[in-house]
Enzyme design. Structure first.
Site, PDB file in Angstrom:
ATOM      1  N   GLU A  63     -16.599  10.325  23.346  1.00 17.28           N
ATOM      2  CA  GLU A  63     -16.037  10.966  22.897  1.00 17.28           C
ATOM      3  C   GLU A  63     -15.607  11.310  21.503  1.00 17.28           C
ATOM      4  O   GLU A  63     -14.496  12.322  21.667  1.00 17.28           O
ATOM      5  CB  GLU A  63     -14.536   9.937  23.755  1.00 17.28           C
ATOM      6  CG  GLU A  63     -14.244   9.831  25.007  1.00 17.28           C
ATOM      7  CD  GLU A  63     -14.115  11.117  25.844  1.00 17.28           C
ATOM      8  OE1 GLU A  63     -12.879  12.425  25.150  1.00 17.28           O
ATOM      9  OE2 GLU A  63     -14.253  12.369  26.838  1.00 17.28           O
ATOM     10  N   GLU A 123       1.085  -1.347  -0.264  1.00 18.35           N
ATOM     11  CA  GLU A 123      -0.410  -0.163   0.400  1.00 18.35           C
ATOM     12  C   GLU A 123       1.097   1.128  -0.167  1.00 18.35           C
ATOM     13  O   GLU A 123       0.417   2.357   0.441  1.00 18.35           O
ATOM     14  CB  GLU A 123      -1.012  -0.639   1.396  1.00 18.35           C
ATOM     15  CG  GLU A 123      -2.064  -1.568   1.660  1.00 18.35           C
ATOM     16  CD  GLU A 123      -3.399  -1.311   0.350  1.00 18.35           C
ATOM     17  OE1 GLU A 123      -3.267  -0.100  -0.714  1.00 18.35           O
ATOM     18  OE2 GLU A 123      -4.117  -2.232   0.153  1.00 18.35           O
ATOM     19  N   HIS A 144      -6.980  -3.477  10.041  1.00 16.45           N
ATOM     20  CA  HIS A 144      -7.840  -4.539   9.661  1.00 16.45           C
ATOM     21  C   HIS A 144      -8.473  -4.607  10.890  1.00 16.45           C
ATOM     22  O   HIS A 144      -8.702  -5.990  12.060  1.00 16.45           O
ATOM     23  CB  HIS A 144      -7.591  -5.790   8.770  1.00 16.45           C
ATOM     24  CG  HIS A 144      -7.007  -6.016   7.838  1.00 16.45           C
ATOM     25  ND1 HIS A 144      -6.405  -6.538   7.049  1.00 16.45           N
ATOM     26  CD2 HIS A 144      -6.563  -5.056   7.637  1.00 16.45           C
ATOM     27  CE1 HIS A 144      -5.614  -6.576   6.089  1.00 16.45           C
ATOM     28  NE2 HIS A 144      -6.313  -5.000   5.879  1.00 16.45           N
ATOM     29  N   HIS A 200      -2.579   1.750   8.817  1.00 17.74           N
ATOM     30  CA  HIS A 200      -3.450   0.721   8.222  1.00 17.74           C
ATOM     31  C   HIS A 200      -3.876   0.218   8.925  1.00 17.74           C
ATOM     32  O   HIS A 200      -3.024  -0.478   8.766  1.00 17.74           O
ATOM     33  CB  HIS A 200      -3.964   1.251   6.108  1.00 17.74           C
ATOM     34  CG  HIS A 200      -4.357  -0.564   5.525  1.00 17.74           C
ATOM     35  ND1 HIS A 200      -6.267   0.003   5.820  1.00 17.74           N
ATOM     36  CD2 HIS A 200      -4.515  -1.563   5.215  1.00 17.74           C
ATOM     37  CE1 HIS A 200      -5.936  -1.163   5.167  1.00 17.74           C
ATOM     38  NE2 HIS A 200      -4.977  -2.236   5.415  1.00 17.74           N
ATOM     39  N   HIS A 256     -12.554  -4.624   4.347  1.00 17.58           N
ATOM     40  CA  HIS A 256     -11.384  -4.483   4.160  1.00 17.58           C
ATOM     41  C   HIS A 256     -10.799  -3.437   5.482  1.00 17.58           C
ATOM     42  O   HIS A 256      -9.868  -5.048   6.506  1.00 17.58           O
ATOM     43  CB  HIS A 256     -10.643  -3.596   3.312  1.00 17.58           C
ATOM     44  CG  HIS A 256      -9.034  -4.262   2.999  1.00 17.58           C
ATOM     45  ND1 HIS A 256      -8.372  -3.572   1.634  1.00 17.58           N
ATOM     46  CD2 HIS A 256      -8.206  -3.864   4.174  1.00 17.58           C
ATOM     47  CE1 HIS A 256      -7.298  -3.761   2.040  1.00 17.58           C
ATOM     48  NE2 HIS A 256      -6.724  -3.967   3.095  1.00 17.58           N
TER      49      HIS A 256
HETATM   50  O1  2HA Z   1      -0.111  -5.301   3.438  1.00 19.48           O
HETATM   51  O2  2HA Z   1      -3.393  -4.544   4.167  1.00 19.48           O
HETATM   52  O3  2HA Z   1      -4.219  -3.717   2.452  1.00 19.48           O
HETATM   53  C1  2HA Z   1      -1.697  -6.567   3.774  1.00 19.48           C
HETATM   54  C2  2HA Z   1      -2.625  -5.198   3.638  1.00 19.48           C
HETATM   55  C3  2HA Z   1      -3.176  -4.421   2.523  1.00 19.48           C
HETATM   56 ZN    ZN Z   2      -5.319  -4.012   4.347  1.00 14.26          ZN
END
Ligand code: 2HA
Ligand code: ZN
Length: 276
Positions: free
Chosen positions: A170, A116, A142, A140, A211
């Site tokens: 909050e 990414e 998950h 980023h 995602h």
């Molecule tokens: O690195 O999270 O979006 C793996 C991921 C891709």
């Molecule tokens: Zn990801």
């Protein structure tokens, strides 16, 4: 050595904190940090004697020419960052056109920065412009609950922002500007990078449908805290819905306005209903 530097230690700590939260199964997620000039000067003695080849990114961020980033490696596991940072993370230098990078430290067993990286890089460019240079971190992850929400709520900025704001008191203070929502897209490419950039011009966090979540901020505490606060609110939302019981009360829009007034933040008014 490199890993004794405060900035590297704090970067590793954030990565491990995300792992401990359960947000980084396998190679899920990625973290980039734009180094200050002073941090680069401290690091320089530890850079490789010969930097690796320049790699074209296929995107340009002219305002990031000459910058350096700490980045997780593509295919690397957050779980391993703390125990083997030299294998898992890297420092990259951006060229003077802002369209290519080269690795100057780390990923000792080969590899590239996160898949990414184009998304991170373009979003750093957008957030640096939007914050007058303050933004340094793009993260980023998950987290399960915010992902769960993307199956049952309309994928609009307004719907997600309202649901999150009303899930924990909050929230309007932590993200008064709200969150953006990006529809499902193939990860890792230029399209998702550009769609996310459109959201990050206005928001400091964007949900990726089915995602995960993309968050930005000036430092590790604020950025991790934003991810954590959004995911906690999402967890409360999911728990609340999972009871199957009717909702008897919630935070009203005028009560959100009252929080904003007392905490001196400006809520995105278009996400609120008419005054009661
Ligand atoms: O690195 O999270 O979006 C793996 C991921 C891709
Ligand atoms: Zn990801």
């Amino acid at each position: 050595m490199m890993t004794d530097l405060s900035i590297v230690k704090r970067y590793i700590r954030m990565a491990n904190d995300g792992w401990l939260q359960g947000w980084h199964e396998r190679n899920g997620g990625n973290l980039t940090y734009r180094l200050t000039k002073e941090e680069v000067a401290e690091m320089r003695p530890f850079f490789d004697a010969r930097p690796r080849e320049w790699v074209s990114m296929g995107v340009t961020g002219a305002n990031l020419a000459g910058e350096y980033f700490l980045a997780t490696g593509s295919g690397k596991f957050f779980r391993n960052v703390e125990i083997d940072p030299e294998d898992s993370i890297c420092v990259v230098e951006i060229n003077d056109r802002g369209d290519s990078y080269r690795i100057v430290w780390g990923l000792v067993n080969g590899g590239r920065p996160t898949s990414e990286f184009p998304s991170h890089f373009m979003n750093h460019s957008v957030r640096v412009a939007a914050t007058g240079g303050a933004c340094r971190v793009i993260y980023h992850a998950h987290p399960a609950n915010i992902i769960a929400m993307t199956f049952v709520l309309p994928l609009t900025d307004r719907d997600f922002t309202r649901a999150l704001w009303k899930s924990a008191t909050e929230c309007p203070v932590v993200f008064p500007g709200g969150v953006g929502v990006v529809p499902w897209m193939v990860p890792g490419g230029a399209d998702i990078a550009l769609a996310t950039c459109e959201k990050m011009k206005e928001y400091d966090a964007a949900v990726w449908a089915h995602h995960g979540l993309f968050a930005s901020g000036p430092d590790f505490d604020i950025t991790f805290g934003l991810m954590h606060t959004i995911e906690k609110a999402a967890q409360i939302w999911v728990l609340q819905k999972s009871t199957g019981l009717p909702e008897l009360q919630t935070i009203q829009d005028d009560e959100l306005r009252a929080i904003a007034r007392d905490f001196n933040v400006e809520l995105r008014e278009e996400f609120l209903d008419e005054r009661g």
